[in-house]
Design a protein around this motif. Structure first.
Motif, PDB file in Angstrom:
ATOM      1  N   ILE A   1       6.431 -11.109   0.018  1.00 15.68           N
ATOM      2  CA  ILE A   1       6.579  -9.810  -0.814  1.00 15.68           C
ATOM      3  C   ILE A   1       5.190  -8.955  -0.045  1.00 15.68           C
ATOM      4  CG2 ILE A   1       5.853  -8.676  -2.863  1.00 15.68           C
ATOM      5  CD1 ILE A   1       8.512  -9.827  -2.909  1.00 15.68           C
ATOM      6  N   ARG A   2       4.117  -9.604   0.342  1.00 15.25           N
ATOM      7  CA  ARG A   2       3.151  -9.226   0.912  1.00 15.25           C
ATOM      8  C   ARG A   2       3.384  -8.382   2.149  1.00 15.25           C
ATOM      9  NH1 ARG A   2      -2.096 -12.213   3.387  1.00 15.25           N
ATOM     10  NH2 ARG A   2      -3.333 -10.502   4.115  1.00 15.25           N
TER      11      ARG A   2
ATOM     12  N   ARG B   1      -3.512 -11.262  -0.283  1.00 17.30           N
ATOM     13  CA  ARG B   1      -2.663 -12.023  -1.230  1.00 17.30           C
ATOM     14  C   ARG B   1      -2.944 -11.472  -2.646  1.00 17.30           C
ATOM     15  NH1 ARG B   1      -3.994 -18.257  -2.590  1.00 17.30           N
ATOM     16  NH2 ARG B   1      -2.526 -18.536  -4.499  1.00 17.30           N
ATOM     17  N   TRP B   2      -4.466 -11.162  -2.986  1.00 20.76           N
ATOM     18  CA  TRP B   2      -4.652 -10.836  -4.241  1.00 20.76           C
ATOM     19  C   TRP B   2      -4.106  -9.468  -4.754  1.00 20.76           C
ATOM     20  CZ3 TRP B   2      -6.317 -15.202  -5.620  1.00 20.76           C
ATOM     21  CH2 TRP B   2      -6.750 -16.033  -4.921  1.00 20.76           C
ATOM     22  N   GLU B   3      -3.947  -8.487  -3.766  1.00 24.34           N
ATOM     23  CA  GLU B   3      -3.243  -7.430  -3.800  1.00 24.34           C
ATOM     24  C   GLU B   3      -1.858  -7.504  -4.241  1.00 24.34           C
ATOM     25  OE1 GLU B   3      -2.194  -2.838  -1.629  1.00 24.34           O
ATOM     26  OE2 GLU B   3      -3.332  -4.628  -0.658  1.00 24.34           O
ATOM     27  N   THR B   4      -1.153  -8.312  -3.598  1.00 29.17           N
ATOM     28  CA  THR B   4       0.260  -8.589  -3.940  1.00 29.17           C
ATOM     29  C   THR B   4       0.110  -9.410  -5.364  1.00 29.17           C
ATOM     30  OG1 THR B   4       0.440  -9.201  -1.671  1.00 29.17           O
ATOM     31  CG2 THR B   4       2.194 -10.244  -3.251  1.00 29.17           C
ATOM     32  N   GLU B   5      -0.568 -10.315  -5.687  1.00 32.20           N
ATOM     33  CA  GLU B   5      -0.644 -10.926  -6.837  1.00 32.20           C
ATOM     34  C   GLU B   5      -0.788  -9.893  -8.007  1.00 32.20           C
ATOM     35  OE1 GLU B   5      -3.049 -14.650  -7.280  1.00 32.20           O
ATOM     36  OE2 GLU B   5      -1.501 -15.507  -5.799  1.00 32.20           O
ATOM     37  N   ASP B   6      -1.690  -9.106  -7.741  1.00 28.10           N
ATOM     38  CA  ASP B   6      -2.100  -7.824  -8.677  1.00 28.10           C
ATOM     39  C   ASP B   6      -0.924  -6.928  -8.953  1.00 28.10           C
ATOM     40  OD1 ASP B   6      -4.483  -8.628  -9.103  1.00 28.10           O
ATOM     41  OD2 ASP B   6      -5.388  -7.034  -7.806  1.00 28.10           O
ATOM     42  N   PHE B   7      -0.056  -6.701  -7.824  1.00 27.09           N
ATOM     43  CA  PHE B   7       1.067  -5.985  -7.944  1.00 27.09           C
ATOM     44  C   PHE B   7       2.399  -6.669  -8.810  1.00 27.09           C
ATOM     45  CE2 PHE B   7       5.690  -5.607  -6.173  1.00 27.09           C
ATOM     46  CZ  PHE B   7       5.860  -4.397  -6.536  1.00 27.09           C
ATOM     47  N   LEU B   8       2.416  -7.899  -8.608  1.00 23.91           N
ATOM     48  CA  LEU B   8       3.447  -8.863  -9.234  1.00 23.91           C
ATOM     49  C   LEU B   8       2.964  -8.908 -10.734  1.00 23.91           C
ATOM     50  CD1 LEU B   8       4.017 -11.669  -6.705  1.00 23.91           C
ATOM     51  CD2 LEU B   8       5.571  -9.701  -7.270  1.00 23.91           C
TER      52      LEU B   8
END
Length: 84
Positions: free
Chosen positions: A41-42, A50-57
């Motif tokens: 996804i990232r 990774r944190w940006e992706t986790e925030d998005f999810l």
């Protein structure tokens, strides 16, 4: 395939914006179904971390279901707390 004019305005007016929304929607569904990992996804969305992706999810309520082992581990931890 085209988007009907009656729906296009609610999606966005710029081609890049529309494309991005569809890719993001696909990414959320692919993650929920287990098709894509957070790393994939990232990469797909071009996130810097990774944190940006986790925030998005998290913003899209997209978290995978726990595995059977994770549930059993949690159950064991709860039993250990209850016994203490």
């Amino acid at each position: 395939m085209t988007i009907p004019d009656s729906l296009a305005a609610s999606i966005g007016s710029e081609v890049d914006e529309v494309r991005r929304r569809f890719i993001e929607g696909y990414a959320v569904q692919a993650y929920r179904s287990g098709t894509f990992s957070t790393a994939e996804i990232r990469e797909l969305l071009g996130h810097a971390s990774r944190w940006e992706t986790e925030d998005f999810l998290a913003a899209h309520g997209a978290w995978p279901d726990p595995t059977a082992n994770e549930v059993l581990d949690d159950l064991g931890n709860l039993r250990a707390l209850d016994a203490a």
